[in-house]
Design an enzyme around this catalytic site. Structure first.
Site, short mmCIF file in Angstrom:
data_model
loop_
_atom_site.label_atom_id
_atom_site.label_comp_id
_atom_site.label_asym_id
_atom_site.label_seq_id
_atom_site.Cartn_x
_atom_site.Cartn_y
_atom_site.Cartn_z
N CYS A 15 0.76 -1.30 0.05
CA CYS A 15 -0.06 -0.04 -0.13
C CYS A 15 0.79 1.21 -0.05
O CYS A 15 2.25 1.13 -0.12
CB CYS A 15 -0.85 0.05 1.08
N CYS A 18 4.15 1.47 2.51
CA CYS A 18 5.43 0.74 2.22
C CYS A 18 5.97 1.85 1.07
O CYS A 18 7.34 2.04 1.43
CB CYS A 18 5.06 -0.44 1.43
N ASP A 409 4.72 32.67 -30.64
CA ASP A 409 5.84 32.76 -31.96
C ASP A 409 4.72 32.82 -32.95
O ASP A 409 3.49 32.42 -32.75
CB ASP A 409 6.65 31.66 -32.12
N ASP A 590 7.59 26.94 -32.03
CA ASP A 590 7.40 25.74 -32.96
C ASP A 590 8.85 24.68 -32.55
O ASP A 590 8.95 23.81 -33.11
CB ASP A 590 7.87 25.97 -34.36
N ASP A 594 12.77 28.46 -31.66
CA ASP A 594 12.51 29.00 -30.21
C ASP A 594 12.81 28.13 -29.33
O ASP A 594 12.56 28.57 -28.01
CB ASP A 594 10.94 29.02 -30.00
#
Length: 696
Positions: A15, A18, A409, A590, A594
Site C-alpha cells: 500500500c 510501504c 511565436d 515551434d 524558439d
C-alpha cells in the site's frame, strides 16, 4: 556529470505506506525526483552518481522489500498477495462477527474466539508489523505503526481477559480481527484504484511490444521490435503497427497517428516520408528503413518523458508530504492522551479507555494525504497524453494553473507555416530566370517551411540553373551559399528593405538582386484561441522575428495588443524575461528556433511534432497542431490542480474531524477501520473522476 533517471522494480509493497517508507529513505539520501509506486512496483529517482546504486538497493531490501530485475517474470508467492491475505482473514473474521448477531453459545467461548482470531492476528503482525518496524527504523513512522499498535492492543487486552477469566467484557477479538481485515480490504481497493491511475504509461508501453517483419536476402524474418537496428529494411502491411521510427523506401499508406498526436484523421504518407513507431497502417503496404530504434524512438522518448513527469512533484505535494511525516507521532500522542484522560477523568473504565485509544489509532489516515497529489497528477498527465499533449512533470501543472501571460511565436504557431509567393521584385540589370534559379538552388537545401514553400511556388516557372558548391544555414537569419563560379549568395530576412511588403532579400556578392514578398495564412482556430485565453484572464502576446507590418497585421486580425517584432532568437530571451518578472509566463513556439525562449519561460510549450529538440527544450509538447489543444492543456492543468486541492482538503478535513470524534468515544474501532479504508478510496476515486469529467 548529468543526472540520470534510475528505475528499479521493487516487490513486497502492499500500500502507500510501504511506498512512503522507501520514498522517505531515498529523500534522506538526497536523491532527486523520487517516485515510488506500490501499484506498478516501481521506484524511480535521479542521480548523477551511479556508484551509489548498490548501497541504495541494499537499504531498500533492509526495509523488508525485494529489488528484482524484471517484474513481468517475477512471481509473487501466493501467500504474499494482499488479495489472498484479505480472503484468508475474512474467512476467520466472519464467524467472529456472527457471535455479535446470533446467540450461538460456542461462538461466545473465549478459547474459540482466540482460535479464530489468532491466524488473523498473525497475518496482521507479519503484514503491518514488517512495514511498521522498517518505517520506525528508517525514522519515519507510517500508518502501519498505528494499525499494528491498535490491533495488538485489542488482542493483548482480550488475551489477558481470557487467561485471567475476566468475562465477556474483556473480549475484543472481533475488534482486532476486523481492524486487520478491513485495512487489508482497503489495501486491495487502493492497489486496484491506483493501478487505474498509472495506466497511461502502461498503455503506451504496450505499443512497443510488437513484432517486425525484417526484409533479408532470403525473404522475410519475424523479429521482436526491440531487436530492430537502425538501417534495417522492414515490411509493414495493411493493419500492421509500425514497429519503429523510419522512412518510407517504397509504397504509400494511410496511417493512423492518433496514438502520438491525438489526431483521429488518418495521414497520407508516400516515399521518403517519415513514419513513427507505434502508429497503425490503415490502408496500403510500405517498406521502411528503420532510423530511430530503442531509446531513441519517438515513442520511447514519450514514455521516458511520462515517467519523468510522474516523478516531478508539484510544490503542493510537498505540503502533504511534510504533514504526513509528523502525522503518526502526533496521532500516537493523541491516542495515549485519550487513554489517560478517559481512564482517569471519566468512569468508562479500562476497557472503554482502551477502545477509545484504539479507535483514534485506526481512524487516522495519513495515507489519504500521501495519495492526494500523485494520483491526481498521474490521471491528469494520462488524460493530457490521450489528447496528444505531453506534460513534463506535475510541477508544470501547478506552474500553468496561475498563468498570467501566453507568448506566441507567429510562424507555424498562430499561422499555418504554409507560405505562398505574393511577389518577386528584381533589381535593375538582373533577370528573373537567374534569380528564380538561385532561389530554388539555395532553398532546396533547407528544411524550413518557408524554403519548401518557395521551392514549390517556383517549381513550374522558367528558371536558369545555378549549381552550388556549398550551402550553410544561419539560424534565425537565412542561407549563405557559393556557386561553382565563386559567386556568394545570401537569402534571408529583409531587415534593410525600404518596402515592408517584402520579407526576404536575395544578395549576390553583397549586392541586393531581388526582394521576395511571401504571405502566411493564419490558422483557422487562432482567433477563437485568443478569445478563450482572454476569458480565462490570460494576456496573449505576439513575439516574432518577422517584419513589424506583418506582425501588426496578424495581431490586429487576432485581437492581440502586445506585439514584439523583428526579434532574433537571443532577443526573444530578454522579452520572455520581462514578462516572467510580472507573472507566470507560458511561451508557445515551434520548438526548434524558439528552443532558448521555450527553456527561459516558466513553461515552454512546443507546437512542433515530437522532434528531439522540442522534447528537450519545452516542458509541454503538443503533438497535435490544432491550437485548441493549447486551451485543452490549460484546462486539464487547472482541473488537475483543483482535484489535488479537493483531495488534500478531504484528507485534512477527514482527519481533523475523525480523530476528535474517536477520542471522545463516539466511534467503535471497527467503524473507524472501515472509515479509514474508504478515505483512501474516496481520494483515489476523486482523482479517477479526472479521466472523464468535463474540463471547460
Amino acid at each position: 556529470m548529468a543526472e540520470q533517471l534510475v528505475e528499479l522494480n521493487v516487490t513486497g509493497m502492499h500500500c502507500n505506506n510501504c511506498a512512503m517508507s522507501i520514498h522517505k529513505l531515498l529523500e534522506k539520501k538526497g536523491l532527486q525526483n523520487v517516485l515510488v509506486s506500490f501499484a506498478s512496483e516501481e521506484v524511480k529517482f535521479s542521480t548523477a552518481d551511479q556508484s551509489l546504486l548498490p548501497g541504495i538497493i541494499t537499504d531498500i531490501e533492509n526495509l523488508g522489500f525485494h529489488v528484482v530485475d524484471d517484474i513481468a517474470t517475477h512471481k509473487t508467492p501466493f501467500y504474499d498477495k494482499v488479495e489472498n491475505k484479505f480472503i484468508f482473514c475474512a474467512l476467520f473474521t466472519a464467524p467472529l462477527l456472527l457471535h455479535m448477531l446470533f446467540p450461538w453459545h460456542f461462538l461466545h467461548n473465549p478459547v474459540v474466539q482466540l482460535i479464530l482470531c489468532l491466524p488473523v492476528f498473525l497475518v496482521g503482525c507479519f503484514h503491518f508489523g514488517k512495514s511498521a518496524y522498517s518505517s520506525v527504523k528508517g525514522g519515519v513512522p507510517n500508518m502501519d505503526v498505528l494499525i499494528f499498535i491498535g490491533s495488538t492492543s485489542a488482542f493483548i487486552y482480550s488475551l489477558v481477559g481470557t487467561v485471567q477469566n475476566l468475562g465477556g467484557h474483556y473480549l475484543f477479538y472481533e475488534t482486532c480481527a476486523t481492524i486487520i481485515t478491513l485495512v487489508l480490504l482497503g489495501n486491495v481497493l487502493e492497489k486496484r484504484s491506483v493501478n487505474q491511475t498509472t495506466s497511461a504509461v502502461k498503455d503506451l508501453m504496450k505499443f512497443q511490444q510488437v513484432n517486425a517483419s525484417r526484409v533479408t536476402k532470403d525473404g522475410i524474418e519475424i523479429i521482436n521490435a526491440k531487436d530492430v537496428i537502425a538501417g534495417d529494411t522492414l515490411q509493414v502491411n495493411e493493419g500492421d503497427q509500425i514497429p519503429v521510427d523510419g522512412e518510407i523506401l517504397s509504397g504509400d499508406a494511410s496511417i493512423n497517428e492518433a496514438m502520438i498526436t491525438g489526431e483521429s484523421i488518418p495521414v497520407q504518407k508516400k516515399k521518403y516520408d517519415t513514419v513513427i513507431g507505434g502508429t497503425i497502417v490503415l490502408e496500403g503496404n510500405i517498406k521502411i528503413m528503420a532510423t530511430k530504434v530503442g531509446s531513441n524512438s519517438t515513442l520511447s522518448q514519450i514514455i521516458d518523458l511520462m515517467k519523468r513527469a510522474q516523478a516531478a512533484k508539484p510544490p503542493v505535494q510537498k505540503l502533504g508530504d511534510k504533514v504526513a511525516a509528523i502525522f503518526v507521532p502526533v496521532v500516537l500522542v493523541i491516542a495515549l492522551l485519550t487513554f489517560i484522560i478517559t481512564y482517569f477523568a471519566t468512569n468508562v473504565g479500562m476497557q472503554g479507555s482502551v477502545m477509545h485509544a484504539i479507535a483514534v489509532l485506526v481512524i487516522s489516515c495519513p495515507c489519504a494525504m500521501g495519495l492526494a497529489t500523485p494520483t491526481a497528477v498521474m490521471v491528469g498527465l494520462g488524460r493530457a497524453a490521450k489528447n496528444g499533449i505531453l506534460i513534463k512533470g506535475g510541477d508544470t501543472i501547478e506552474a500553468v494553473a496561475n498563468t498570467k501571460f501566453v507568448i506566441f511565436d507567429k510562424t507555424g504557431t498562430l499561422t499555418t507555416g504554409k507560405f505562398s509567393i505574393k511577389d518577386i521584385e528584381v533589381a535593375e540589370g538582373q533577370n528573373m530566370e537567374s534569380v528564380r534559379g538561385a532561389i530554388v538552388a539555395i532553398e532546396e537545401r533547407s528544411n524550413h517551411p518557408i524554403a519548401k514553400s518557395l521551392v514549390n511556388g517556383l517549381s513550374g516557372l522558367p528558371k536558369q540553373k545555378v549549381i552550388l558548391r556549398s550551402v550553410a544555414e544561419e539560424k534565425g537569419l537565412g542561407m549563405r551559399a557559393e556557386d561553382v563560379e565563386g559567386n556568394n549568395y545570401f537569402l534571408g530576412t529583409a531587415k534593410l528593405s525600404d518596402n515592408d511588403n517584402f520579407n526576404l532579400a536575395l544578395y549576390k556578392n553583397q549586392v541586393l538582386i531581388a526582394q521576395i514578398a511571401i504571405e502566411d495564412t493564419i490558422k483557422p482556430d487562432a482567433a477563437n484561441l485568443i478569445v478563450q485565453l482572454k476569458k480565462m484572464g490570460i494576456k496573449p502576446i505576439l513575439l516574432s522575428g518577422d517584419k513589424a507590418s506583418r506582425c501588426a497585421s496578424v495581431a490586429k486580425t487576432l485581437g492581440i495588443i502586445d506585439v514584439h517584432s523583428e526579434k532574433l532568437p537571443d532577443e526573444k530571451l530578454s522579452v520572455v524575461d520581462i514578462y516572467r518578472k510580472k507573472g507566470k509566463t507560458v511561451m508557445i513556439g515551434d520548438g526548434i528556433n524558439d528552443a532558448p525562449a521555450l527553456t527561459q519561460a516558466d513553461v515552454g510549450v512546443s507546437m512542433n511534432d515530437a522532434s528531439h529538440i522540442a522534447i528537450q527544450s519545452a516542458k509541454v509538447i503538443l503533438l497535435n497542431t490544432d491550437l485548441q489543444s493549447v486551451v485543452k492543456f490549460l484546462q486539464i492543468s487547472r482541473h488537475t490542480l483543483l482535484t489535488i486541492k479537493q483531495n488534500l482538503f478531504w484528507a485534512f478535513a477527514y482527519n481533523i474531524i475523525a480523530i476528535p470524534v474517536a477520542a471522545l468515544g463516539f466511534l467503535n474501532p471497527m467503524v473507524g477501520a472501515l472509515a479509514m479504508a474508504f478515505s483512501d478510496v474516496i481520494v483515489i476515486g476523486n482523482s479517477l473522476r479526472l479521466k472523464v469529467k468535463k474540463v471547460s
